[in-house]
Design an enzyme around this catalytic site. Structure first.
Site, mmCIF file in Angstrom:
data_model
loop_
_atom_site.group_PDB
_atom_site.id
_atom_site.type_symbol
_atom_site.label_atom_id
_atom_site.label_comp_id
_atom_site.label_asym_id
_atom_site.label_seq_id
_atom_site.Cartn_x
_atom_site.Cartn_y
_atom_site.Cartn_z
ATOM 1 N N ASP A 169 22.753 -10.815 -16.632
ATOM 2 C CA ASP A 169 23.033 -11.739 -15.531
ATOM 3 C C ASP A 169 22.789 -13.189 -15.952
ATOM 4 O OD1 ASP A 169 23.808 -12.229 -12.921
ATOM 5 O OD2 ASP A 169 22.400 -10.801 -12.044
ATOM 6 N N ASP A 233 29.706 -11.764 -6.336
ATOM 7 C CA ASP A 233 29.549 -10.368 -5.913
ATOM 8 C C ASP A 233 30.497 -9.993 -4.771
ATOM 9 O OD1 ASP A 233 27.415 -11.007 -7.514
ATOM 10 O OD2 ASP A 233 25.909 -10.040 -6.248
HETATM 11 C C1 GAL Z 1 23.697 -10.849 -9.130
HETATM 12 C C2 GAL Z 1 24.765 -9.945 -9.716
HETATM 13 C C3 GAL Z 1 24.713 -8.645 -8.957
HETATM 14 C C4 GAL Z 1 23.348 -8.020 -9.092
HETATM 15 C C5 GAL Z 1 22.278 -8.997 -8.616
HETATM 16 C C6 GAL Z 1 20.869 -8.487 -8.856
HETATM 17 O O1 GAL Z 1 23.711 -12.050 -9.835
HETATM 18 O O2 GAL Z 1 26.018 -10.563 -9.602
HETATM 19 O O3 GAL Z 1 25.725 -7.764 -9.425
HETATM 20 O O4 GAL Z 1 23.138 -7.670 -10.424
HETATM 21 O O5 GAL Z 1 22.419 -10.245 -9.265
HETATM 22 O O6 GAL Z 1 19.886 -9.379 -8.464
#
Ligand code: GAL
Length: 431
Positions: A169, A233
């Site tokens: 991430d 997301d």
């Molecule tokens: C976001 C990511 C998600 C998930 C989340 C967890 O940045 O896009 O898919 O992994 O963090 O905190």
């Protein structure tokens, strides 16, 4: 005059350059970004879009070893494994912390009492692969320890645990949510972990989750990635208008990814985020939920886009419609087609769109999508679909699992609101 002189000088330089290359026989080769050599297993990673399940959409913070083991069991009993779903990935919140003496990450001892190695062994014992999550910043998006400054240490530890997939991430990097997107920093940070993974010698699929602002489709493969997120997301929404950050809906993500087909292919895929199919607003990511037609459309369109298929719902308790959508081997076959071409939009009128995906064996998949909130009858000629107008195609409907009669030189469909229908066209002699 000046201009003419410059042109002459340029031409002379060009001739010298060409003769030099011809004499020495040397070609100017583009130096690859990554200097770490990779084994043949690495090169075989993600020849078709990765398929699996990820804990985030359904479980969020509740992830535990019991739930992961039960998910692995369900992969086998539900037929998901047979359908090609392979990776079981633990997203954020598996962490207990980072040991201050050794610098090693460790999982939450309450939720993962047996440790990650034992859990990976269990997943492997089912013939499946095991994935984990970290972050290129100092912390993950859930404020758990990130891998920044610990790339080699973490990669080595993940390899020792038996990790096969790392989702990486981009929270807590200096400019992660600013307007001033620092491409270079993102490339450096992802390359650092990409190289560290390769140096372990274990083939670990590297899933870049930078969300798209720094165009990872341009550099994802060079830093060692096999897939890269193209959007923020996707939550449990059909249509949540374009947004700078999460959450977005299925349509918004589709529209971003639909323009990026030239960047996808065997070994590296655009990732429009995970499937929300079957969440029904009961998961960790909310949004009100989608209806069954909309979930089916997400599956169809993700397969047309040759997207990674990462399930998010609770696969231990899938209802009939969710099973019907996720276990359709015909639509999965389009996603996994060995030609490895991402589909693209070929027609758009009155809220109806057609996508086209070339397939192996000279076949082609066509998907119609009705964005309207009303039913639509559609008939689109082969010419408009950029197909040979005189071809004698047979049309196989991948949701009816049978050939369907079509008018000569065209494809037609009656589409419900938000429905998509997908056909595989093959010349009669090829079937
Ligand atoms: C976001 C990511 C998600 C998930 C989340 C967890 O940045 O896009 O898919 O992994 O963090 O905190």
């Amino acid at each position: 005059m000046n201009c003419l002189r410059n042109r002459i000088i340029w031409n002379i330089l060009l001739v010298i350059a060409i003769s030099f290359t011809a004499c020495t026989g040397k070609k100017t080769e583009k130096k690859p970004v990554s200097q770490v050599s990779v084994s043949p297993e690495w090169q075989k990673l993600a020849l078709t879009p990765p398929m699996g399940w990820n804990s985030w959409n359904g479980l969020g913070k509740k992830v535990s070893e019991t739930l992961i083991r039960e998910t692995a069991d369900s992969f086998v009993t539900s037929g998901l494994k047979d359908a090609g779903f392979t990776y079981i990935v633990i997203d954020d919140y598996w962490h207990g912390g980072r040991d201050s003496a050794t610098g090693l990450l460790y999982p939450d001892p309450k939720r993962f009492p047996s440790g990650m190695k034992a859990l990976a062994d269990y997943v492997h014992s089912k013939g499946l692969k095991f994935g984990i999550y970290s972050d290129a910043g100092t912390q993950t998006c859930g404020e758990q320890p990130g891998s920044f400054g610990y790339e080699e240490k973490d990669a080595k530890l993940f390899a020792e645990w038996g990790v096969d997939f790392l989702k990486y991430d981009y929270c807590f990097c200096n400019d992660y949510a600013s307007e001033n997107n620092d491409y270079k920093m993102a490339i450096d940070r992802y390359k650092k972990m990409g190289d560290a993974l390769k140096a372990t010698g274990r083939p670990i699929l590297f899933s870049i989750c930078e969300w798209g602002p720094r165009s990872p489709w341009l550099w994802g493969k060079e830093v060692g990635g096999q897939m890269w997120r193209t959007s923020y997301d996707v939550h449990d929404f059909w249509d949540k208008p374009r947004n700078k950050i999460s959450p977005i809906g299925i349509l918004t993500s589709l529209d971003v990814d639909a323009n990026l087909e030239r960047f996808a292919g065997p070994g590296g895929w655009n990732d429009p985020d995970m499937l929300v199919v079957g969440l029904k607003n009961k998961g960790n990511v909310k949004g009100g939920g989608c209806n069954e037609i909309e979930y089916q459309t997400q599956m169809s369109m993700w397969c047309m886009l040759a997207a990674p298929l990462m399930i998010g719902c609770d696969v231990r308790n899938m209802d009939e419609t969710t099973r019907h959508i996720l276990l359709n081997k015909d639509i999965i076959g389009i996603d996994q087609d060995t030609l490895g071409k991402q589909g693209f939009r070929v027609f758009r009128m009155d809220g109806i769109e057609a996508f086209k995906k070339p397939l192996s064996g000279g076949r082609v998949a066509i998907a119609f999508l009705n964005r309207n909130s009303t039913v639509k009858k559609v008939i689109v000629s082969y010419k408009e679909l950029e197909l040979d107008p005189k071809a004698d195609f047979r049309a196989y409907d991948v949701w009816k699992h049978s050939d369907v009669k079509q008018p000569a030189g065209a494809l037609s469909a009656d589409l419900k609101s938000h429905e998509s229908q997908v056909f595989i066209l093959a010349k009669s002699k090829d079937r």
